[in-house]
Design an enzyme around this catalytic site. Structure first.
Site, short mmCIF file in Angstrom:
data_model
loop_
_atom_site.label_atom_id
_atom_site.label_comp_id
_atom_site.label_asym_id
_atom_site.label_seq_id
_atom_site.Cartn_x
_atom_site.Cartn_y
_atom_site.Cartn_z
N ARG A 87 0.85 -1.20 0.00
CA ARG A 87 0.00 0.00 0.00
C ARG A 87 0.88 1.24 0.00
O ARG A 87 2.02 1.22 0.47
CB ARG A 87 -0.90 0.03 1.24
CG ARG A 87 -1.83 -1.15 1.35
CD ARG A 87 -2.69 -1.01 2.57
NE ARG A 87 -3.58 -2.15 2.71
CZ ARG A 87 -4.57 -2.21 3.59
NH1 ARG A 87 -4.76 -1.19 4.41
NH2 ARG A 87 -5.34 -3.26 3.67
N HIS A 434 -17.45 45.71 -7.10
CA HIS A 434 -18.68 46.05 -6.39
C HIS A 434 -19.49 44.81 -6.04
O HIS A 434 -19.94 44.63 -4.89
CB HIS A 434 -19.52 47.01 -7.24
CG HIS A 434 -20.82 47.41 -6.61
ND1 HIS A 434 -21.99 46.71 -6.82
CD2 HIS A 434 -21.14 48.41 -5.75
CE1 HIS A 434 -22.97 47.27 -6.13
NE2 HIS A 434 -22.46 48.31 -5.47
N ARG A 541 -20.48 52.03 5.14
CA ARG A 541 -20.43 52.84 3.91
C ARG A 541 -21.79 53.49 3.71
O ARG A 541 -22.76 52.82 3.32
CB ARG A 541 -20.07 51.94 2.72
CG ARG A 541 -18.65 51.40 2.80
CD ARG A 541 -18.43 50.25 1.85
NE ARG A 541 -19.08 49.05 2.34
CZ ARG A 541 -18.53 47.83 2.33
NH1 ARG A 541 -17.33 47.65 1.85
NH2 ARG A 541 -19.20 46.80 2.79
N GLU A 724 -6.12 55.29 2.41
CA GLU A 724 -6.24 54.45 1.21
C GLU A 724 -5.49 55.03 0.02
O GLU A 724 -5.65 54.55 -1.12
CB GLU A 724 -7.71 54.22 0.86
CG GLU A 724 -8.56 55.49 0.87
CD GLU A 724 -10.05 55.19 0.85
OE1 GLU A 724 -10.44 54.12 0.36
OE2 GLU A 724 -10.82 56.05 1.32
N GLY A 745 -7.67 51.43 4.34
CA GLY A 745 -8.62 50.86 3.38
C GLY A 745 -7.83 50.14 2.30
O GLY A 745 -7.45 50.74 1.28
N THR A 746 -7.58 48.86 2.50
CA THR A 746 -6.62 48.15 1.65
C THR A 746 -7.14 47.86 0.25
O THR A 746 -6.35 47.53 -0.64
CB THR A 746 -6.17 46.84 2.32
OG1 THR A 746 -7.33 46.07 2.68
CG2 THR A 746 -5.36 47.15 3.57
N ASN A 747 -8.45 47.96 0.02
CA ASN A 747 -8.95 47.76 -1.35
C ASN A 747 -8.40 48.86 -2.27
O ASN A 747 -7.76 48.59 -3.29
CB ASN A 747 -10.48 47.78 -1.38
CG ASN A 747 -11.09 46.65 -0.59
OD1 ASN A 747 -10.40 45.73 -0.18
ND2 ASN A 747 -12.39 46.71 -0.38
N CYS A 810 -9.60 47.96 7.23
CA CYS A 810 -11.03 47.76 6.98
C CYS A 810 -11.32 47.35 5.54
O CYS A 810 -12.47 47.37 5.10
CB CYS A 810 -11.82 49.02 7.32
SG CYS A 810 -11.40 50.45 6.31
#
Length: 855
Positions: A87, A434, A541, A724, A745-747, A810
């Site tokens: 096996r 979005h 938001r 940001e 704001g890492t986006n 955030c």
């Protein structure tokens, strides 16, 4: 419980490459694999394990290159005439491996001996099985050659031997050394083949993953008296609840019981006969072994066993395969029984696995009819009829029909339609588009960036990748966990949160050392965040509040106003609505912080772009359609995400922030009448200079003074900045002097640092990751080297200028376990993420803290 391993050992038995498995043998998972190590643990427990020899990864690799070990030496470690099985033993058993080969050593001489020992029928069956297995899996003969052999016993054996000789052009090998050598060589080469390598890499194995092999003496499972094989475990793999589970099949070997129609249940069962009734002593012995293994190995184990003339043999023990739901329940039960600690229980559940508990999922056993793939933007799965507009989604919801909203990309005005949909599918977008952000926020399954599908909105047709056409009203399924679009309605598994989940999460919370808040835009989002034990709202938001039908018209009137007074008049209609929103948020989150980001998007997003919408707006503002059309066109920007939005809008059109500040302060006083005093946190978006903060802060302080005078009551609030832009990170020392908190704001920060559009990056991001340009989508996992360096600069400079400044992240990265690890190391006080990702973040943070304590 006597192990079938002799006490006296020869020096060669502890050869690190080819070693007899004993209590003290030099065997480890990285050198011999998980199965070999587990068998050693079973031997140490004095369980009845057949004699076994383990071959190391290095040995198996040399076998694949043609360098065989001393086969006669391996055989000398077993009794003369013993049948053997081989096996696989990979480092992680989930990586798989070549199939087992049983009954090695069967030849004409052994057959004659076994006929006297177990009878001709059983001996013939063993021999025939080995001939066919060797032919197909080792000699690589055509399986079709053996399909027509319908007879059994001596006649079937003779037919199999004849078929082998004709196809292989030589008699079936009688030399046991050759049989074992060929089996080892075949399995070693199979592991290193291209197909096997790609398959295990898809399961997470490294390119150079090694394979060990074990050679084990057979406990036959066929013969006179009660003989057979089966598997047993003490829990249900789907639920994790205590339950004797498995099957047993008389006169069988290996795992045949799981597939045989004549298999017995283990415990007494009204649906049919059971092992408990057939062999009560063996059944009781197996249960005791399983409970003993659970206690000593500190895990729920599945036993593979053989019964030979009523005697139980344990061939293997592996951790029970489990769903995410079962894994959590098993970990909690082990901790509650004192077998493992609470800390270890927390470490045993993968954070991403919690997603399966929070959302409906496609049943893993269900058939999937793929029609498209994209970015897995928001987890969970849902089925519905295709609709191509938000209005159609709302109409579908009114009829009580689940629908899937199909769009090229969504915009803020689609939010109402998204709330009415079961799932969303878009042609464009990435992890922070979005649709992705809103989908995760409201727990809506979402697949974005399905660029290989055809989105023909004018014809109301969705084209599958294979060319099939799906029209409005056709039923599809969106699997946001896997990034897949399926035709039809496959079977689903429902979400399940129970007391065990909450107990487990309370243990996680006791360990973590970083706060976890939620991004919540509506009272519904806030309620979800509270249910998931978020420590407040880290990002509200406010712009999404303006798209309701009763608000969009005064919002548009404000945009079209020619003077500050006219703008104030339009905003006065919105003030009570905003005040009501904030009051409800404060009451839902009573006793917890609520951080409200002031208006951020460019104004043109609130304006219509179709003829009907322009006509309605012209009626509302009492102006000609031609003038309204020109005005709307004039407000367009070449790059609106870098244009007049965020704090720039608050400075240019200050009446908007004045109204929002008043609504926040009045809601603060209204919500504070009952319960704990509210201390709102007001956040300014898209700041890049300290002077922006000064200007807006002066106006907000003036509004606060006015509300205090009008109401005759005092209140506190804090003002912060959403960091940001790269410049805000670099000038954080100046900005922090005017702020109580900084929230990264890492986006947008990722978007601006990379020069990437987060809505369009999905078109090529998978190619970039595949070719090693980026190790991972930077919108999915925080880029610690580039974006992370800016954050570290911001943290260091912000704290140097203002030692008491609160620091947070955030963006959507706040719910990613790898990104949370960076946030902890950078000195961030809390992360904030979509409500449905809060449990994932809580568990990830706890595991990071536990690892630090251990190390």
């Amino acid at each position: 419980m006597d192990a079938l391993v002799p006490d006296t050992l020869r020096p060669e038995d502890h050869d690190p490459d080819v070693t007899l498995i004993t209590s003290s043998a030099p065997i480890s998972v990285p050198t011999h694999g998980g199965r070999a190590k587990c068998l050693q643990r079973l031997v140490r427990l004095d369980l009845p394990v057949p004699r076994t020899v383990a071959l190391s990864f290095d040995t198996v690799h040399r076998i694949a290159q043609g360098d065989l070990p001393d086969i006669s030496a391996i055989l000398s470690r077993f009794a003369e005439g013993a049948l053997l099985c081989v096996r696989h033993s990979s480092e992680d058993m989930d990586w798989g491996g070549p199939g087992s080969v049983l009954n090695i050593g069967m030849n004409d001489a052994t057959y004659v001996a076994l006929c006297d020992e177990i009878g001709k029928e059983a001996a013939s069956a063993l021999y025939q099985r080995f001939v066919m297995a060797f032919a197909i899996h080792v000699a690589r003969l055509d399986p079709d050659v053996f399909e027509d052999i319908g007879c059994v016993g001596q006649e079937g054996l003779s037919a199999a031997l004849k078929a082998y000789e004709e196809e292989a052009e030589e008699p079936f090998p009688q030399c046991v050394e050759r049989q074992l050598a060929e089996v080892l060589r075949s399995m070693a080469r199979a592991w290193e083949g291209t197909t096997a390598r790609l398959l295990r890499q898809a399961r997470g194995a490294p390119v150079d993953a090694g394979l060990g092999l074990i050679v084990q003496e057979m406990a036959l499972g066929l013969g006179i008296g009660e003989c057979g094989s089966g598997v047993l475990q003490l829990v249900d793999s789907d639920t994790g609840l205590p339950q004797v589970t498995g099957r047993y099949l008389s006169q069988s070997q290996g795992r045949e019981a799981l597939h045989g129609t004549a298999s017995l249940y283990l415990a007494r069962d009204p649906r049919g006969p059971s092992l408990e009734e057939l062999e009560p002593a063996a059944f009781q012995e197996l249960k005791e072994y399983a409970a003993f293994m659970r206690q000593k190995l500190r895990a729920e184990m599945q036993i593979e066993f053989t019964i030979e003339n009523g005697q139980v043999h344990i061939l293997d023990g592996v951790r029970v395969k489990r769903s995410s739901r079962a894994a959590l329940r098993i970990a909690v039960r082990l901790a509650e029984d004192g077998i493992i600690s609470r800390q270890e229980a927390v470490m045993r559940v993968e954070p991403h696995a919690l997603t399966e508990l929070l959302h409906r999922q496609v049943d893993p056993e269900a058939k999937r009819d793929f029609i498209g793939r994209g970015v897995a933007a928001s987890p969970g799965a849902a089925t519905g009829r295709i609709v191509f507009s938000s209005n159609e989604a709302q109409a579908s919801a009114a009829r009580g029909e689940p629908c899937v909203l199909v769009r090229r990309e969504t915009s803020p005005e689609d939010v109402r339609g998204m709330h009415c949909s079961a799932a969303v599918l878009t042609e464009r977008g990435g992890m922070t588009s979005h649709a992705a952000v809103i989908g995760r926020g409201i727990g809506l399954p979402c697949v974005v960036g399905a660029v290989r599908m055809g989105f023909r909105h004018d014809d109301k047709v969705l084209l599958a990748e294979d060319g099939r056409r799906f029209r409005e009203g056709d039923i599809i399924t969106v699997d946001g966990s896997a990034g897949q679009v399926l035709a039809g309605a496959p079977k689903m598994i429902e979400a399940a949160l129970d007391d065990v989940f909450h107990v487990f999460m309370s243990w996680a919370d006791a360990e973590r050392d970083i706060g976890v808040r939620a991004n919540a835009d509506t009272p519904q989002d806030a309620a979800t965040a509270r249910n998931f034990m978020a420590q407040g709202i880290g990002l509200c938001r406010t712009e999404h509040m303006f798209f309701e039908e009763d608000r969009i018209t005064p919002m548009r009137e404000m945009i079209f106003a020619d003077s500050p007074k006219d703008r104030e008049a339009a905003l006065a209609r919105l003030l009570p609505m905003q005040r009501k929103d904030f009051t409800e948020l404060f009451r839902i989150m009573e006793g917890m912080p609520v951080c409200i980001r002031l208006f951020d998007p460019p104004l043109h997003e609130f304006l219509p772009n179709d003829r009907a919408g322009l006509r309605a707006l012209a009626e509302a503002v009492d102006r000609p359609v031609s003038e309204v059309t020109r005005r709307v066109a004039s407000m367009g920007e070449y790059n609106p995400m870098l244009g007049m939005r965020g704090v720039r809008l608050g400075i240019t059109v200050p009446e908007i922030y004045d109204m929002q500040a008043r609504a926040i302060f009045e809601a603060t006083l209204d919500a504070s009448r009952i319960g704990a005093p509210v201390v709102p946190e007001i956040m300014l978006p898209l700041v890049s200079a300290c002077r922006e903060v000064e200007l807006v802060r002066n106006r907000i302080d003036a509004v606060a003074s006015a509300v205090r005078n009008e109401r005759g009551r005092d209140f506190d609030y804090s003002l912060g900045v959403m960091v940001e832009t790269p410049r805000a990170c670099l000038r954080a020392d100046e900005i922090a002097q005017h702020a109580h908190f900084l929230s990264f704001g890492t986006n947008d920060l990722t978007q601006m640092t990379y020069g990437l559009s987060r809505d369009d990056a999905g078109r090529f991001m998978s190619h970039y990751v595949q070719q090693g340009v980026f190790p991972e989508d930077p919108f999915h996992r925080l880029d610690a080297e580039g974006v992370g360096e800016l954050i570290r600069i911001g943290v260091e400079r912000g704290r140097r200028a203002n030692g008491g400044v609160m620091l947070s992240v955030c963006g959507e990265h706040g719910g990613n376990p790898e990104s949370i690890a960076f946030c902890r190391s950078a000195g961030i006080d809390y992360v904030s993420c979509s409500p449905f990702r809060v449990p994932v973040a809580r568990l990830a943070a706890a595991q990071l803290a536990i690892r630090d304590k251990i190390s």
